[in-house]
Design an enzyme around this catalytic site. Sequence first.
Site, PDB file in Angstrom:
ATOM      1  CB  CYS A 258      52.661  17.871  29.442  1.00  0.00           C
ATOM      2  SG  CYS A 258      51.062  18.699  29.378  1.00  0.00           S
ATOM      3  NE  ARG A 325      52.155  26.442  30.177  1.00  0.00           N
ATOM      4  CZ  ARG A 325      50.922  25.987  30.430  1.00  0.00           C
ATOM      5  NH1 ARG A 325      50.467  25.940  31.662  1.00  0.00           N
ATOM      6  NH2 ARG A 325      50.147  25.575  29.448  1.00  0.00           N
TER       7      ARG A 325
HETATM    8  N1  LIG Z   1      48.646  21.982  28.040  1.00  0.00           N
HETATM    9  C1  LIG Z   1      48.644  20.742  27.600  1.00  0.00           C
HETATM   10  O1  LIG Z   1      49.105  20.428  26.503  1.00  0.00           O
HETATM   11  C2  LIG Z   1      48.054  19.630  28.437  1.00  0.00           C
HETATM   12  C3  LIG Z   1      47.772  18.387  27.855  1.00  0.00           C
HETATM   13  C4  LIG Z   1      47.225  17.392  28.643  1.00  0.00           C
HETATM   14  C5  LIG Z   1      46.995  17.614  29.995  1.00  0.00           C
HETATM   15  N2  LIG Z   1      47.299  18.815  30.552  1.00  0.00           N
HETATM   16  C6  LIG Z   1      47.004  19.035  31.970  1.00  0.00           C
HETATM   17  O2  LIG Z   1      45.805  19.796  32.060  1.00  0.00           O
HETATM   18  C7  LIG Z   1      45.860  20.692  33.181  1.00  0.00           C
HETATM   19  C8  LIG Z   1      45.644  22.117  32.722  1.00  0.00           C
HETATM   20  O3  LIG Z   1      46.702  22.477  31.866  1.00  0.00           O
HETATM   21  P1  LIG Z   1      46.675  23.819  30.996  1.00  0.00           P
HETATM   22  O4  LIG Z   1      47.873  23.794  30.136  1.00  0.00           O
HETATM   23  O5  LIG Z   1      45.335  23.969  30.371  1.00  0.00           O
HETATM   24  O6  LIG Z   1      46.848  24.900  32.167  1.00  0.00           O
HETATM   25  P2  LIG Z   1      46.748  26.487  32.062  1.00  0.00           P
HETATM   26  O7  LIG Z   1      47.716  27.005  33.047  1.00  0.00           O
HETATM   27  O8  LIG Z   1      46.841  26.910  30.634  1.00  0.00           O
HETATM   28  O9  LIG Z   1      45.264  26.817  32.554  1.00  0.00           O
HETATM   29  C9  LIG Z   1      44.801  26.627  33.849  1.00  0.00           C
HETATM   30  C10 LIG Z   1      43.673  27.609  34.097  1.00  0.00           C
HETATM   31  O10 LIG Z   1      43.053  27.306  35.348  1.00  0.00           O
HETATM   32  C11 LIG Z   1      42.655  28.518  35.959  1.00  0.00           C
HETATM   33  N3  LIG Z   1      42.391  28.300  37.383  1.00  0.00           N
HETATM   34  C12 LIG Z   1      43.264  28.071  38.388  1.00  0.00           C
HETATM   35  N4  LIG Z   1      42.614  27.936  39.563  1.00  0.00           N
HETATM   36  C13 LIG Z   1      41.298  28.061  39.292  1.00  0.00           C
HETATM   37  C14 LIG Z   1      40.117  28.015  40.093  1.00  0.00           C
HETATM   38  N5  LIG Z   1      40.170  27.784  41.407  1.00  0.00           N
HETATM   39  N6  LIG Z   1      38.924  28.206  39.497  1.00  0.00           N
HETATM   40  C15 LIG Z   1      38.853  28.443  38.163  1.00  0.00           C
HETATM   41  N7  LIG Z   1      39.934  28.491  37.360  1.00  0.00           N
HETATM   42  C16 LIG Z   1      41.138  28.308  37.908  1.00  0.00           C
HETATM   43  C17 LIG Z   1      43.814  29.456  35.660  1.00  0.00           C
HETATM   44  O11 LIG Z   1      43.448  30.808  35.812  1.00  0.00           O
HETATM   45  C18 LIG Z   1      44.144  29.069  34.214  1.00  0.00           C
HETATM   46  O12 LIG Z   1      43.416  29.867  33.297  1.00  0.00           O
HETATM   47  C19 LIG Z   1      47.229  20.443  33.844  1.00  0.00           C
HETATM   48  O13 LIG Z   1      47.075  19.497  34.853  1.00  0.00           O
HETATM   49  C20 LIG Z   1      48.040  19.853  32.700  1.00  0.00           C
HETATM   50  O14 LIG Z   1      49.083  19.036  33.158  1.00  0.00           O
HETATM   51  C21 LIG Z   1      47.809  19.834  29.803  1.00  0.00           C
END
Ligand SMILES: NC(=O)c1ccc[n+]([C@@H]2O[C@H](COP(=O)([O-])OP(=O)(O)OC[C@H]3O[C@@H](n4cnc5c(N)ncnc54)[C@H](O)[C@@H]3O)[C@@H](O)[C@H]2O)c1
Length: 429
Positions: A258, A325
């Site tokens: 993030c 990451r």
């Molecule tokens: N990880 C954190 O701590 C955190 C905290 C707050 C906000 N965020 C935000 O939340 C969002 C997600 O982050 P994350 O860490 O969970 O990501 P991640 O990479 O762990 O997960 C994303 C998931 O989305 C899936 N995906 C992609 N395209 C898709 C589609 N068309 N249909 C269905 N599934 C699909 C991927 O296969 C993956 O499993 C990002 O924007 C991130 O910035 C993350």
Amino acid sequence: MKIAVVGTGYVGLVTGACLAKVGHTVSCVDIDQEKIKKLKKGIIPIYEPGLDKVVKEVAKKGKLVFDISLKKVLPDVEAIFIAVGTPAKKDGKADLQYVHAVAKEIGENIKDFKVIINKSTVPVGTAKEVKNIILKTYKGKFAVVSNPEFLKEGYAVTDFMKPDRIVIGCDDKQAKKIMQEIYKPVKGKKVFTTVQSAEMIKYASNAFLATKISFINEIANLCEKVNADVKEVSHGMGLDQRIGKSFLSAGIGYGGSCFPKDTSALNQIAGTKGYDFRLLKAVIEVNAKQRQSVIDKLEQIFGNLKNKRIAVLGLAFKNNTDDVRESAAIDIIRMLTGVGARVKAYDPKANDNAKEILNSGVKITNDPYEAIKNADALVIATEWPEFANLDFHKIKNLLKQPIIIDGRNLLNSIIIKKLGFQYYGIGRA
Ligand SMILES: NC(=O)c1ccc[n+]([C@@H]2O[C@H](COP(=O)([O-])OP(=O)(O)OC[C@H]3O[C@@H](n4cnc5c(N)ncnc54)[C@H](O)[C@@H]3O)[C@@H](O)[C@H]2O)c1
């Protein structure tokens, strides 16, 4: 309420499981077939404390199901959370291709009113883009809401269940009612704003936290020059309620999925609007430089690091997660191997993820002492509390030289020095 969550990563899976736990019926969708296969078998693909238990409990009750087809689950649900990744592109901008793809799929399959909720971190204006993409193929009524996520990996379930605040950017009355119903069972202040403000709140919050980290790291660097101790300094500062204790730990800089990408994206957003966000640029620069302090310390001790054996404890970007990451530990390992050092590393949870991104020259062990054996120095790169409880008598015997670079100021420096180590923290006297 029947809800779909698209994306079952750290955010999507936690959101889906916790919404099911508070009483909703949730379908979690992901295009990653392997992930969905595992989830259907009850295998959680990430390490997140407490999540396993919640997923199993709600799945058993039939409140949480998993699918690879959004098209299939769409007709049944009132609300769709988008929780897909928004990684940084090479130029620092947020890559919205996954969000756009989900919007397109919704547009092609939506038949009646739905609330589409953007939980992914996205630049201001993205909700409008999502709306326009859907409008290309669907002319009926729907609403796009911004509901950024603030959970911390490692504490995600608690953060979701007991949030400091729930930010909902919403311009539609019907959607507002649905959002109120979704979050009714979750305690925590609900803050309703415009869609644009909600999108900005997320970036502003992360940029502010990143600023605190870079600020204390600059203070730490200065502490080393004036013989002060940054741990004492941050303690003294943090007791001032206007400042607060959190995010005042000096170290090797922030990482994770993030802060690095969100600070770059905000800087890019400012740039596209012709605004020079000088403070944010400095925050990013200070953070990148902070990794170098470990290499500098080792080079001061050894001169050339070529063929020096360095043990690195910690690979995850922080403790309590398997996420590597943008991890500072990984960056430091790459810098060390870049100057010819030989690295052996260990992490309690992130070994497998690290193996996927590090080159095979870096040895990753399943035992911390194995990583330390015959090393010229030990670097602590992630603040896993268990590292502080290792047997340091044994470590002293295993190391070729009793040298510790504590990149997280995790150890009690007085005790460690008494044991005969040369101890170097970040910003310590
Ligand atoms: N990880 C954190 O701590 C955190 C905290 C707050 C906000 N965020 C935000 O939340 C969002 C997600 O982050 P994350 O860490 O969970 O990501 P991640 O990479 O762990 O997960 C994303 C998931 O989305 C899936 N995906 C992609 N395209 C898709 C589609 N068309 N249909 C269905 N599934 C699909 C991927 O296969 C993956 O499993 C990002 O924007 C991130 O910035 C993350």
